[in-house]
Motif scaffolding. Sequence first.
Motif, PDB file in Angstrom:
ATOM      1  N   LEU A  85       1.332   4.059  -2.755  1.00  0.00           N
ATOM      2  CA  LEU A  85       1.057   5.517  -2.501  1.00  0.00           C
ATOM      3  C   LEU A  85       2.121   6.273  -2.728  1.00  0.00           C
ATOM      4  O   LEU A  85       2.037   7.538  -3.403  1.00  0.00           O
ATOM      5  N   SER A 102      -0.296  11.348   7.278  1.00  0.00           N
ATOM      6  CA  SER A 102      -1.270  10.419   7.337  1.00  0.00           C
ATOM      7  C   SER A 102      -2.386  10.840   6.206  1.00  0.00           C
ATOM      8  O   SER A 102      -3.222   9.676   5.879  1.00  0.00           O
ATOM      9  N   SER A 103      -2.171  11.762   5.383  1.00  0.00           N
ATOM     10  CA  SER A 103      -2.999  12.042   4.244  1.00  0.00           C
ATOM     11  C   SER A 103      -2.290  12.070   3.056  1.00  0.00           C
ATOM     12  O   SER A 103      -0.997  12.147   3.107  1.00  0.00           O
ATOM     13  N   PHE A 104      -3.097  11.651   1.840  1.00  0.00           N
ATOM     14  CA  PHE A 104      -2.178  11.517   0.570  1.00  0.00           C
ATOM     15  C   PHE A 104      -1.955  13.113   0.242  1.00  0.00           C
ATOM     16  O   PHE A 104      -0.678  13.024  -0.319  1.00  0.00           O
ATOM     17  N   THR A 119      -6.910   7.084   5.234  1.00  0.00           N
ATOM     18  CA  THR A 119      -7.053   8.188   4.886  1.00  0.00           C
ATOM     19  C   THR A 119      -6.409   8.648   3.524  1.00  0.00           C
ATOM     20  O   THR A 119      -7.057   9.279   2.722  1.00  0.00           O
ATOM     21  N   ALA A 120      -5.201   8.147   3.401  1.00  0.00           N
ATOM     22  CA  ALA A 120      -4.539   8.135   2.045  1.00  0.00           C
ATOM     23  C   ALA A 120      -5.372   7.736   0.789  1.00  0.00           C
ATOM     24  O   ALA A 120      -5.542   8.567  -0.132  1.00  0.00           O
ATOM     25  N   PHE A 121      -5.875   6.581   0.911  1.00  0.00           N
ATOM     26  CA  PHE A 121      -6.767   6.217  -0.222  1.00  0.00           C
ATOM     27  C   PHE A 121      -7.964   6.922  -0.313  1.00  0.00           C
ATOM     28  O   PHE A 121      -8.598   7.138  -1.722  1.00  0.00           O
ATOM     29  N   LYS A 138      -3.459   4.471   5.710  1.00  0.00           N
ATOM     30  CA  LYS A 138      -3.872   4.191   4.514  1.00  0.00           C
ATOM     31  C   LYS A 138      -5.216   4.314   4.286  1.00  0.00           C
ATOM     32  O   LYS A 138      -5.501   4.870   3.077  1.00  0.00           O
ATOM     33  N   ASP A 181       0.724  -1.234   0.110  1.00  0.00           N
ATOM     34  CA  ASP A 181       0.105   0.175   0.058  1.00  0.00           C
ATOM     35  C   ASP A 181       0.799   1.217  -0.073  1.00  0.00           C
ATOM     36  O   ASP A 181       0.521   2.231  -0.727  1.00  0.00           O
TER      37      ASP A 181
END
Lengths: 155, 491
Positions: free
Chosen positions: A29, A131-133, B274-276, B272, A25
Amino acid sequence: MYNTEFMLMSFEKPIQILVAEDDEDDKLLILKAFERSLPKENVTCVEDGEALLKYLKRIAPYDDLKKYPRPDIILLDLNMPRKDGREALAEIKSNDDLKSIPVIIFSTSNNKDDIRITYKLGSSSFITKPSSFEELVKITEEIENYWSKTVLLPG
Amino acid sequence: MRNIFPKWGKFKMKDEHKTSLRQVKIYSIVTLVLIIIGSGVSYWTSGRIDYFTKEVMQTSDVLQRTSELYASILERETNIRGYVITSNDEFLTHYYQSNIDADLLLAQLQELTEDNGQQQNNIAELKALIDTRVRVFDATIKHMQQHGDLVDFIDPSKVNNALIGYSLIKATVLRINEVENALFREKNNSLINNINALPLIVGLISIFSITIGLVTFFSIYQYNRAQKGANMEISRYQQKLRDQIHLLDDSNKELEQFAYVASHDLQEPLRKITAFSDLLNEQYSSILEGEGEIYLSRITAAAVRMRLLITNLLEYSRAGRIVDEQVKPVKLSKVITDMLEDFEISIQDKSAKITVETLPEVKGSETEYRQVFQNLISNSLKFSKPDFHPEIIINSETASPELVGRFSMLNPTLSYHLIKVSDNGIGFEKQYADRIFSIFQRLHGKKEYEGTGIGLAISRKIIEKNGGVIFAESSAGNGAIFNILLPFISI
């Protein structure tokens, strides 16, 4: 996106980044985030410390220099199976041929001991995974910007 | 340190020890007294023995002299008779010698019986009788020397007198002998009694001493054994206590480790999510139809809240960890005024009035106390009444012993500060006074008041780790008072 890529092409030579990350994952990302600022082929991945050293030493299956070019910087996760980030870092920094490559620790850890030890071992930066994209994108852009434009690399 | 053995041992053991120690003391004193008495009696008895030995020797001396005297009287009678019959002067020589002997013996007897009136009388009587007899003899001798015989001298009517004189002498001598014999028997008996008594006395005292000695020894032995047992029990309990403390330490560490690892590892998948979600939102929000977008935003919001909870849990697991280097006297007044300066804007936003009175110096970590009072003040600001300006007063006094006694966690022998944070906010129902300090406990809906319910839990953990307690008082609508008890800094 096309535009970005085109613009980048007009620069001398985009920076080559090698990411050592075991988590699928996170790998996805990170790659997605780097896509915003770098051509796909400029970011390669290995899944642990052992593979990282094989890659750097061009041991099979990483003996194809075209497919696996020598990186300008390394993004290294700390907690990985087989050979973890600390061991890999220590090995890179004790290898005459490899020790000039800057290593950026990119980990979930924000442990003070980890930070101190990896800097002592010769890492160039220590970044805690955001924590965020959005934040991740920001970080990858900063990395790209800093290491390809702000500083000069041995090449 | 507080008394960790409140119930067992101490009192019971002390009593037992007291008894046997006192016994040992009494036995020792009795033995000593007995030995002293025994020595005294023995000394006295040996003195008596000495005395009676002398007495017995004296009476036997008197008896011997008396018989010698009697012998000399007989000898005189014989000599005078010999002289009268034979006119041989040699008898006279013997006769005079006998006289001298008799006088000497009489003088000796008088001296020996000095302390006995009866014998003195008897001897005086004997002496008189002898003198009378001697006078007759002397006259007889004189007559013999002048006339060559006693023809004219002997008065037949007086022959009886001579016999009576001799009988009287004999009777007196016998009387003297009798008296002295009686004395001898008496003294000898006393001597024998005393001699016999001595080993008896010594023996009895020895038996007593040995018995008491044995009893004492046994008592000491028992006392030692009891003490050894008690010591063993104490060390066993101490070992048990140490083991339990060790176990507790371990489980505390494990718990902290657990909370840390759990919250740390929980963040991984959350990151993850959050990111996705972000990625999905960014790239496909245009494709999502109807409620799809809402669901996605709900996922994101839930993830954000979960992250907050995990961060809080992590914070809670770290709070109150006593790091020795950080423990030092902390001036609470300074900590709070510094903290308030940093929050000046939000205080002004709410038009709050915060009064900090003189506060004591307590032991602990500055950052942790700052956190405690920051939590309490933001709590008060958060739960202020909508149309009132929040008013917060922080003051301190010395806690009464009654108040300290209400908390089993506190040491009643120490002095405590009572620090009060009072507000004029919405307060809470009395029954929730304890619940508000539990982790993630909230009295109000998330929509009404934000927050996870960790602040007071962290505050309590910090205060308790520093040897204090925190408790709240309120009734709905009447403001709240948060009370903190913290020990005085011991010098």
